[in-house]
Design an enzyme around this catalytic site. Structure first.
Site, PDB file in Angstrom:
ATOM      1  N   ALA A   1     -38.246  21.600  24.742  1.00 54.30           N
ATOM      2  CA  ALA A   1     -39.101  21.048  23.692  1.00 54.30           C
ATOM      3  C   ALA A   1     -38.741  19.622  23.309  1.00 54.30           C
ATOM      4  O   ALA A   1     -39.560  18.705  23.401  1.00 54.30           O
ATOM      5  CB  ALA A   1     -39.037  21.954  22.464  1.00 54.30           C
ATOM      6  N   ALA A   2     -37.511  19.402  22.838  1.00 58.09           N
ATOM      7  CA  ALA A   2     -37.129  18.066  22.366  1.00 58.09           C
ATOM      8  C   ALA A   2     -37.110  17.065  23.508  1.00 58.09           C
ATOM      9  O   ALA A   2     -37.594  15.934  23.373  1.00 58.09           O
ATOM     10  CB  ALA A   2     -35.760  18.131  21.682  1.00 58.09           C
TER      11      ALA A   2
ATOM     12  N   GLU B   1     -32.743  18.609  34.106  1.00 54.59           N
ATOM     13  CA  GLU B   1     -32.723  19.974  33.595  1.00 54.59           C
ATOM     14  C   GLU B   1     -31.907  20.828  34.569  1.00 54.59           C
ATOM     15  O   GLU B   1     -32.207  20.869  35.765  1.00 54.59           O
ATOM     16  CB  GLU B   1     -34.141  20.520  33.473  1.00 54.59           C
ATOM     17  CG  GLU B   1     -34.249  22.025  33.229  1.00 54.59           C
ATOM     18  CD  GLU B   1     -33.450  22.501  32.021  1.00 54.59           C
ATOM     19  OE1 GLU B   1     -32.693  23.474  32.165  1.00 54.59           O
ATOM     20  OE2 GLU B   1     -33.594  21.885  30.943  1.00 54.59           O
TER      21      GLU B   1
ATOM     22  N   CYS C   1     -40.061  31.497  21.383  1.00 49.36           N
ATOM     23  CA  CYS C   1     -40.532  32.377  20.316  1.00 49.36           C
ATOM     24  C   CYS C   1     -41.570  33.378  20.794  1.00 49.36           C
ATOM     25  O   CYS C   1     -41.852  34.361  20.098  1.00 49.36           O
ATOM     26  CB  CYS C   1     -41.106  31.545  19.165  1.00 49.36           C
ATOM     27  SG  CYS C   1     -39.886  30.481  18.368  1.00 49.36           S
TER      28      CYS C   1
ATOM     29  N   TRP D   1     -54.900  34.327  -9.868  1.00 44.89           N
ATOM     30  CA  TRP D   1     -53.532  33.830  -9.840  1.00 44.89           C
ATOM     31  C   TRP D   1     -52.907  34.238  -8.498  1.00 44.89           C
ATOM     32  O   TRP D   1     -52.569  35.399  -8.287  1.00 44.89           O
ATOM     33  CB  TRP D   1     -52.721  34.410 -10.994  1.00 44.89           C
ATOM     34  CG  TRP D   1     -53.051  33.817 -12.322  1.00 44.89           C
ATOM     35  CD1 TRP D   1     -54.001  34.249 -13.200  1.00 44.89           C
ATOM     36  CD2 TRP D   1     -52.453  32.667 -12.906  1.00 44.89           C
ATOM     37  NE1 TRP D   1     -54.037  33.439 -14.307  1.00 44.89           N
ATOM     38  CE2 TRP D   1     -53.087  32.455 -14.163  1.00 44.89           C
ATOM     39  CE3 TRP D   1     -51.439  31.789 -12.517  1.00 44.89           C
ATOM     40  CZ2 TRP D   1     -52.745  31.414 -15.008  1.00 44.89           C
ATOM     41  CZ3 TRP D   1     -51.098  30.750 -13.367  1.00 44.89           C
ATOM     42  CH2 TRP D   1     -51.741  30.565 -14.586  1.00 44.89           C
TER      43      TRP D   1
END
Length: 477
Positions: A12-13, A34, A44, A457
């Protein structure tokens, strides 16, 4: 021409940074190393693939090597970076053709995290799984699939050959043990029960998902037990036993026969690569960075599960490894390296979890000890309110806990649990934290109302109203 932007880690990063840098500065050479075969996959989503809700392993892949190549990125899979030399500004790489050195102008460490299995003995036995790699995830799905229902397309991807023949040829297990009651443990309990397995969940503490607090933990416990999960809370697993293959779990309370074990007791940042480089680490063991993702060594950045971030409530470094955090930080660093500095952003630790039909969410600081350590005097209230107007179909009990600072009334964090769109409501609290709102200000939020969606509410407003009253009573005394 400037030296290359080198990225260590192709998930990802790493790929977010590489893609953004190449987009903003097309002339810059961008190289990604990699060490595995896999890139850009959805950690996930793994429990839902094992469960069968995600059809194919390939559905968990976001980018293929071909797509990365089309972006102009020089990607090298099966290449492990062995060392970093900040003085000479090069990395030493081991690939299929041997070792070599690669110079860099800027370097990003995006090495992620690894599944924790120690100190449990026997985790090296066959049929002991973790959920931190695509191969083991595919093998677990295959193991749970009856031979006459095997569909090879479920294990196909565009660029990695996954061999699960051994598991597809075996009879499926009937009893599973899960070690750890965190995110992975709870999600995998659902996956196992949906496939009819007798499921035992072991958790060292007295409740599951500790970061979500007591109220959410209680509801998750009830949900697991109602779904037929045998919960062993306050029970530490001493060892996994078997002759080559695991066949039992040993605890102080006795022995449980099993056919497979899933270990999900946490992760640790992968930082070994830079331990001798002068890069500083935080108390969490992750890499310390500044607001732009820069480490304490010039021209070296860090992002994703190996790096800390600044917590929006405390202002202190924190390590909360989550998908959005990794992608967002990587993208920001890519832009910075390309010449237009972009902060990586702060974090509130916002997370959601699905436990069968129960939705759970958390954000901010909810643990009293952590709040006090950060200099706050925490006070909390927990309420239960309907998710919709009481007369409208689908209304469900929603439990909300809010935590605030007693002196200032500042919102510190909150949790939520319920079966009707509870998890998504946590984003309202995350936004309030980013805005440094007080409980009184949260109570005055103009949230939408219509019977199919919310009572007049909203549960969050009810919680804020009750907590504000508690704060007012304290001040008046």
């Amino acid at each position: 021409m400037s030296q290359p932007f080198v990225v260590v880690g192709g998930d990802a990063a790493g790929l977010s940074a590489a893609s953004k840098c190449k987009r903003e500065d097309p002339e810059r050479e961008v190289i990604v190393y990699e060490k595995s075969e896999w890139i850009s996959y959805a950690h996930c989503g793994m429990p839902y693939y094992v469960k069968g809700e995600v059809d194919s392993l390939g559905d968990l892949l976001s980018l293929s090597p071909r797509e990365v190549d089309e972006r102009g990125i020089d990607l090298h899979r099966n290449h492990e970076v062995l060392s970093v030399d900040p003085e000479e500004q090069h990395v030493r790489v081991h690939g299929p053709d041997g070792e070599f050195e690669q110079s860099y102008g800027d370097l990003l460490i995006a090495t992620g995290a690894r599944a924790l299995v120690a100190p449990i003995e026997g985790t090296d036995l066959a049929d002991v799984f973790t959920m931190h790699h695509m191969h083991s995830t595919a093998q677990l799905r295959a193991f749970l699939t009856p031979p006459d229902e095997a569909d090879e397309s479920a294990f196909e991807t565009d660029y990695v050959d996954v061999d699960v023949t051994e598991y597809l040829d075996r009879e499926p297990p009937t009893t599973a043990a899960i070690v750890g009651g965190g995110y992975v443990g709870v999600e995998m309990a659902e996956a196992f029960r949906s496939r009819g397995l007798e499921t035992h969940l072991y958790q060292r503490s007295d409740r599951p998902v500790p970061p979500f607090g007591d109220a959410v933990g209680q509801r998750v416990s009830e949900t697991l037990e109602e779904a037929g999960v045998e919960c062993h809370f306050g029970t530490a697993v001493n060892s996994l036993e078997g002759n080559g293959r695991v066949d039992r779990v040993e605890t102080d309370d006795g022995s449980q026969a099993v056919d497979l074990v899933l270990v999900g007791i946490g992760i640790r940042p992968n930082t070994q690569l830079v331990e001798d480089t002068g890069i500083e680490f935080g108390d969490s063991g992750a890499i310390r960075i500044d607001e732009y993702g820069r480490t304490t060594v010039e021209s070296v950045y860090a992002a994703g599960d190996c790096a800390e971030k600044t917590h929006t409530v405390t202002g202190d470094p924190a390590w909360v490894p989550l998908g959005l955090t990794a992608n967002r930080a990587g993208r920001a660093i890519g832009q910075t390296v390309a010449g237009d500095p972009e902060p990586v952003g702060e974090i509130a630790g916002t997370a959601v979890l699905k436990a069968f039909e129960l939705e759970c969410g958390r954000t901010g600081i909810t643990d009293f000890d952590a709040a006090r350590e950060a200099g706050f005097d925490p006070v909390a209230e927990t309420i239960t309110a309907g998710s919709r107007s009481g007369y409208y179909p689908g209304n469900a009990e929603t439990t909300v806990t809010l935590v605030a600072d007693r002196e200032t009334g500042q919102l510190l964090g909150g949790t939520i649990a319920g079966e009707d769109r509870a998890a998504i409501r946590i984003n309202t609290l995350a936004t309030a934290l980013e805005s440094d709102m007080t409980v009184s200000e949260v109570e005055r939020l103009d949230l939408a109302y219509a019977p199919p969606f919310s009572p007049v509410w909203d549960p969050l407003l009810v919680a804020a109203k009750v907590l504000r009253g508690t704060l007012s009573d304290w001040r008046s005394n």
